[in-house]
Design an enzyme around this catalytic site. Structure first.
Site, mmCIF file in Angstrom:
data_model
loop_
_atom_site.group_PDB
_atom_site.id
_atom_site.type_symbol
_atom_site.label_atom_id
_atom_site.label_comp_id
_atom_site.label_asym_id
_atom_site.label_seq_id
_atom_site.Cartn_x
_atom_site.Cartn_y
_atom_site.Cartn_z
ATOM 1 N N ASP A 1 28.981 -58.750 12.881
ATOM 2 C CA ASP A 1 29.389 -57.503 13.526
ATOM 3 C C ASP A 1 28.340 -57.211 14.587
ATOM 4 O O ASP A 1 27.253 -56.731 14.300
ATOM 5 C CB ASP A 1 29.443 -56.374 12.474
ATOM 6 C CG ASP A 1 29.673 -55.002 13.106
ATOM 7 O OD1 ASP A 1 29.894 -54.923 14.339
ATOM 8 O OD2 ASP A 1 29.628 -54.003 12.366
ATOM 9 N N ASP A 43 36.961 -45.838 13.129
ATOM 10 C CA ASP A 43 35.631 -46.428 13.329
ATOM 11 C C ASP A 43 34.942 -45.761 14.505
ATOM 12 O O ASP A 43 35.303 -45.982 15.661
ATOM 13 C CB ASP A 43 35.775 -47.941 13.562
ATOM 14 C CG ASP A 43 34.426 -48.635 13.776
ATOM 15 O OD1 ASP A 43 33.389 -47.950 13.902
ATOM 16 O OD2 ASP A 43 34.407 -49.881 13.811
HETATM 17 N N1 LIG Z 1 23.386 -40.319 9.312
HETATM 18 C C1 LIG Z 1 23.917 -40.362 10.514
HETATM 19 N N2 LIG Z 1 24.448 -39.276 11.112
HETATM 20 C C2 LIG Z 1 24.980 -39.329 12.352
HETATM 21 N N3 LIG Z 1 25.018 -40.426 13.085
HETATM 22 C C3 LIG Z 1 24.493 -41.553 12.542
HETATM 23 C C4 LIG Z 1 23.935 -41.597 11.261
HETATM 24 N N4 LIG Z 1 23.517 -42.858 11.004
HETATM 25 C C5 LIG Z 1 23.807 -43.574 12.094
HETATM 26 N N5 LIG Z 1 24.395 -42.800 13.034
HETATM 27 C C6 LIG Z 1 24.848 -43.189 14.369
HETATM 28 O O1 LIG Z 1 25.741 -44.256 14.234
HETATM 29 C C7 LIG Z 1 25.686 -45.042 15.422
HETATM 30 C C8 LIG Z 1 25.587 -46.485 15.063
HETATM 31 O O2 LIG Z 1 26.702 -46.804 14.295
HETATM 32 P P1 LIG Z 1 27.106 -48.312 14.055
HETATM 33 O O3 LIG Z 1 25.904 -49.097 13.678
HETATM 34 O O4 LIG Z 1 28.265 -48.317 13.170
HETATM 35 O O5 LIG Z 1 27.531 -48.652 15.512
HETATM 36 P P2 LIG Z 1 27.749 -50.049 16.142
HETATM 37 O O6 LIG Z 1 28.569 -50.874 15.231
HETATM 38 O O7 LIG Z 1 26.444 -50.566 16.592
HETATM 39 O O8 LIG Z 1 28.561 -49.657 17.436
HETATM 40 P P3 LIG Z 1 30.036 -50.036 17.905
HETATM 41 O O9 LIG Z 1 30.846 -50.231 16.678
HETATM 42 O O10 LIG Z 1 30.431 -48.839 18.711
HETATM 43 O O11 LIG Z 1 29.873 -51.227 18.744
HETATM 44 C C9 LIG Z 1 24.500 -44.565 16.217
HETATM 45 O O12 LIG Z 1 24.944 -43.771 17.298
HETATM 46 C C10 LIG Z 1 23.732 -43.743 15.211
HETATM 47 O O13 LIG Z 1 23.017 -42.708 15.845
HETATM 48 MG MG LIG Z 2 30.591 -51.126 14.788
#
Ligand SMILES: Nc1ncnc2c1ncn2[C@@H]1O[C@H](COP(=O)(O)OP(=O)(O)OP(=O)(O)O)[C@@H](O)[C@H]1O
Ligand SMILES: [Mg+2]
Length: 569
Positions: free
Chosen positions: A10, A172
Site C-alpha cells: 500500500d 477510505d
Molecule cells: N488519529 C488520527 N486522527 C486524525 N488523522 C489521523 C490520525 N492518524 C493519522 N491521521 C491522518 O491520516 C493520514 C494518513 O492516512 P493513511 O496512512 O491512511 O494515508 P495514505 O494511505 O498514506 O494516503 P492515501 O490513501 O490518500 O494515499 C494523515 O493525513 C494523518 O494525519
Molecule cells: Mg491509503
C-alpha cells in the site's frame, strides 16, 4: 515459505505498508525499525546519504529542501521535484520509496523479493496507474497487478466473511486522497459495483485548514505574515498535523511554537488553543465534500443507503470522530471497525498476491471483479461534431466485460475507417485521453450509411482492453490490444494540442479576421445569458484552430462559414 513470493504494497500519500501471505493469512511486514507503518518520505541527510521513512520525515522540519513528502499527489504530472538541489520526476521519487520497501521486505522475509501487487486509489486515472507500475519497475519489482485500494480493503474484510451476503461501502480517507467504493459480496464473489472519489482530498487538507487558521490568527495578533517564511510554515505544518491527531482523542489541544518569528529583534511565539468544535467548524466543508462521491457511487450502483450492510472505514483520517458521525448522519448507518484502517489495504493487496501465486487455496479465495473507473469509447462523427465520443463501456461498469456497438459509414464510397479509442467523460474526444487506434479497411464501396462496422471492446481484469472492429457485410476484422497498464506516457499522446499555435499555421492569415471577431464576441458579457450559443461558438472556434494546425483547409473553410453564420446572430 516458497521462493518467488509476491508481496502486497500500500503505497500511500503519507504512509506505506507491506504485507505477505503466511499460513494462508496476511501478515504485516516490519521495516528496518521494526515498524509496520513507514512514512512515505525520502530525503538526503547532512552526510549526503539517502534516508527514508521516519528519518526522512524527521529531517523535513530542518531540511525541507532536502526532503520529499506526499509525492503520490504528483504522480502522473510533469512537475519536477527538487531534493538536495537535484530535480526528480514524481515517478523517480516513488521508485526510491519502493526500492526502500523492497529492501526491508527482502530482509524481513530473508528472500530477494522481486514481485509485488501495488494498490492505487480507485480514482487514479490510467496515467497515474502506469506511472505507479513504472515506479515499481524502476525499483526492481515485477508489478503483477495494480489493485484498487478500496477493493483491497474489502478483500481483507471479505476473506474472513465469505459466507455473508452483503453490500459493503468502503470509505477510505487517507493522507491525500478520498475513495468510496460499493462492493457486493455473495457466494465467495466480491464484485465492485461502483467507485468514485476525490483525489485531491485527504488528511493533508485538514492540516491545511488549521495552518491557514493559525496564520490568520498570527497575522491579526502580531501583524506578521508567516506564509512568507518557509521555516515557520514547516513548523506550522508539523504542529497542525499533531494537533489534528490529538483532537481525535481529546477536546482541545494547545499549539505552542516558541520561536516562530521575530519582531523588533525579539522572538515571538505562537500560542493557540484549538478546540474540537473549532476544528470541526474549520473543516466542515471538507467533510461535506465526501458526500458527492458517495451519492455518485449509490446512484451508479443502484443501491439505496438502507441496503448497505456494512461501512468499512479505511485510512488514517477516518480516525477523526466527526467522520463516523457524519457518515452515520448521512447514511443512517453506523460504520464498522471490522478492519484495521492502517493495514487493510496492504493486507488486501497481499491477498491478491496470494491468489496470484497460489498460496491462498482455491476454496478460500474470493473471486474478484472490478469496475472501470473511466468511460471508454471511440471517436465518431455526429451531426454537430467531428469529434464525438461514442461510448462503448460506460464508467463504473463491472469488469471483465465485453460491449459492442455498430456504426454506419459516414461518407460515400468510404474504403476504410479509423477506429480511435479514448478514455474520459467528455463527449468531445479531444478533451479525453487518447489510448490507441487502428484502421479497418476493405469496406465495400457503397453510399454513406449503407455499410456497417461493429466495434467491440473487451476489458479484462488485468487491465487489457481489446478493441475489435468487424465489417458486418464481409466479416473482415481488425483489432488493437491496449495494455492499460503499460500504455506508457511520454510518447507524445498526452501532450494537449496548443491551439494557439494556429497563428503559425500556413493558412493563418486567411482566417485571422474571423478568429479575432469570434474571440471578441466570446468576450461579450451578454453571452453569459446564452450558454448554448457560447459553447457552440467556442467549439467551432476551437475546431477551426485545430483544422488550421492540421492544415485541413477544406474543414477550416466549412468552419469559417459556420462561425460567420453564428456571428450574424
Ligand atoms: N488519529 C488520527 N486522527 C486524525 N488523522 C489521523 C490520525 N492518524 C493519522 N491521521 C491522518 O491520516 C493520514 C494518513 O492516512 P493513511 O496512512 O491512511 O494515508 P495514505 O494511505 O498514506 O494516503 P492515501 O490513501 O490518500 O494515499 C494523515 O493525513 C494523518 O494525519
Ligand atoms: Mg491509503
Amino acid at each position: 515459505m516458497g521462493k518467488n513470493t509476491i508481496i502486497g504494497i500500500d503505497l500511500g500519500t503519507s504512509t506505506t505498508e507491506a504485507a505477505v501471505i503466511r499460513n494462508g493469512k496476511p501478515e504485516m511486514i516490519l521495516n528496518f525499525s521494526g515498524q509496520v507503518i513507514t512514512p512515505s518520505a525520502v530525503g538526503i541527510d547532512a552526510d549526503r546519504q539517502i534516508v527514508f521513512g521516519e528519518k526522512a520525515k524527521a529531517q523535513y522540519l530542518l531540511a525541507p529542501k532536502d526532503t520529499v513528502i506526499e509525492v503520490k499527489r504528483k504522480i502522473g504530472t510533469k512537475e519536477m521535484i527538487y531534493m538536495g538541489g537535484k530535480a526528480y520526476t514524481p515517478t523517480e521519487i516513488s521508485a526510491m520509496l519502493l526500492s526502500h520497501v523492497r529492501e526491508f521486505v527482502s530482509e524481513y522475509l530473508k528472500e530477494e523479493i522481486t514481485r509485488a501487487v501495488i494498490s492505487v486509489p480507485a480514482y487514479f486515472d490510467d496515467l497515474q496507474r502506469q506511472e505507479t507500475v513504472e515506479a515499481g519497475k524502476q525499483a526492481g519489482f515485477m508489478v503483477e497487478r495494480i489493485i484498487n485500494e478500496p477493493t483491497a480493503a474489502a478483500l481483507s474484510y471479505g476473506i474472513g466473511h465469505m459466507e455473508e451476503e452483503s453490500h459493503i461501502l468502503v470509505y477510505d480517507l487517507g493522507g491525500g486522497t478520498f475513495d468510496v467504493t460499493l462492493l457486493e459480496m455473495f457466494g465467495g464473489v466480491l464484485e465492485v459495483k461502483a467507485s468514485s472519489g476525490d483525489n485531491k482530498l485527504g488528511g493533508k487538507d485538514f492540516d491545511e485548514c488549521l495552518i491557514r487558521w493559525m496564520v490568520r490568527q498570527f497575522r491579526s495578533k502580531e501583524g506578521i505574515d508567516l506564509e512568507k517564511d518557509m521555516a515557520a510554515m514547516v513548523k506550522l505544518k508539523e504542529q497542525a498535523e499533531l494537533c489534528k491527531r490529538e483532537l481525535s482523542a481529546q477536546d482541545s489541544y494547545r499549539v505552542m511554537i516558541p520561536f516562530i518569528a521575530k519582531k523588533d529583534g525579539e522572538p515571538v511565539a505562537l500560542d493557540e488553543t484549538v478546540t474540537v468544535s473549532l476544528f470541526e467548524e474549520l473543516t466542515r466543508e471538507l467533510v461535506e465534500r465526501t458526500h458527492a462521491p458517495i451519492d455518485v457511487v449509490l446512484a451508479d450502483s443502484g443501491v439505496l443507503p438502507a441496503e448497505i450492510d456494512r461501512i468499512l472505514l479505511v485510512g488514517g483520517s477516518t480516525r477523526m470522530p466527526m467522520i463516523s458521525r457524519d457518515l452515520e448522519n448521512y447514511l443512517k448507518k453506523e460504520p464498522s471497525r471490522a478492519v484495521n484502517p492502517d493495514y487493510a489495504v496492504a493486507e488486501g493487496a497481499s491477498i491478491q498476491a496470494g491468489i496470484i501465486e497460489g498460496s491462498i487455496s482455491g476454496e478460500d479465495s474470493l473471486v474478484m471483479t472490478d469496475v472501470n473507473p473511466y468511460t471508454l469509447g471511440i471517436r465518431t462523427l455526429s451531426d454537430f461534431s467531428m469529434n464525438y465520443m461514442s461510448v462503448i463501456i460506460p464508467r463504473n461498469v463491472t469488469i471483465p466485460t465485453v460491449r459492442k456497438d455498430s456504426f454506419c459509414t459516414s461518407a460515400d464510397y468510404q474504403p476504410e475507417a479509423k477506429i480511435e479509442v479514448y478514455q474520459g467523460e467528455s463527449d468531445d474526444v479531444r478533451k479525453n485521453h487518447f489510448l490507441g487506434e487502428f484502421i479497418i479497411s476493405e469496406i465495400p464501396l457503397k453510399p454513406a450509411g449503407e455499410e456497417k462496422v461493429e466495434v467491440e471492446f473487451a476489458y479484462d481484469l488485468n487491465g487489457m482492453l481489446e478493441v475489435r472492429a468487424q465489417i458486418v457485410s464481409t466479416g473482415e476484422e481488425a483489432s488493437v490490444a491496449i495494455n492499460m497498464m503499460e500504455h506508457l506516457p511520454g510518447s507524445g499522446d498526452e501532450e494537449k494540442v496548443d491551439v494557439e499555435k494556429w497563428k503559425e499555421a500556413p493558412h493563418a492569415k486567411q482566417f485571422r479576421t474571423v478568429i479575432r471577431r469570434a474571440e471578441r464576441r466570446l468576450k461579450n458579457e451578454e453571452l453569459q445569458d446564452m450558454p448554448l450559443y457560447k459553447e457552440d461558438l467556442e467549439d467551432a472556434l476551437y475546431e477551426l484552430k485545430c483544422a488550421l494546425i492540421e492544415e485541413d483547409l477544406e474543414r477550416a473553410e466549412d468552419l469559417e462559414e459556420e462561425i460567420l453564420d453564428m456571428l450574424e446572430y
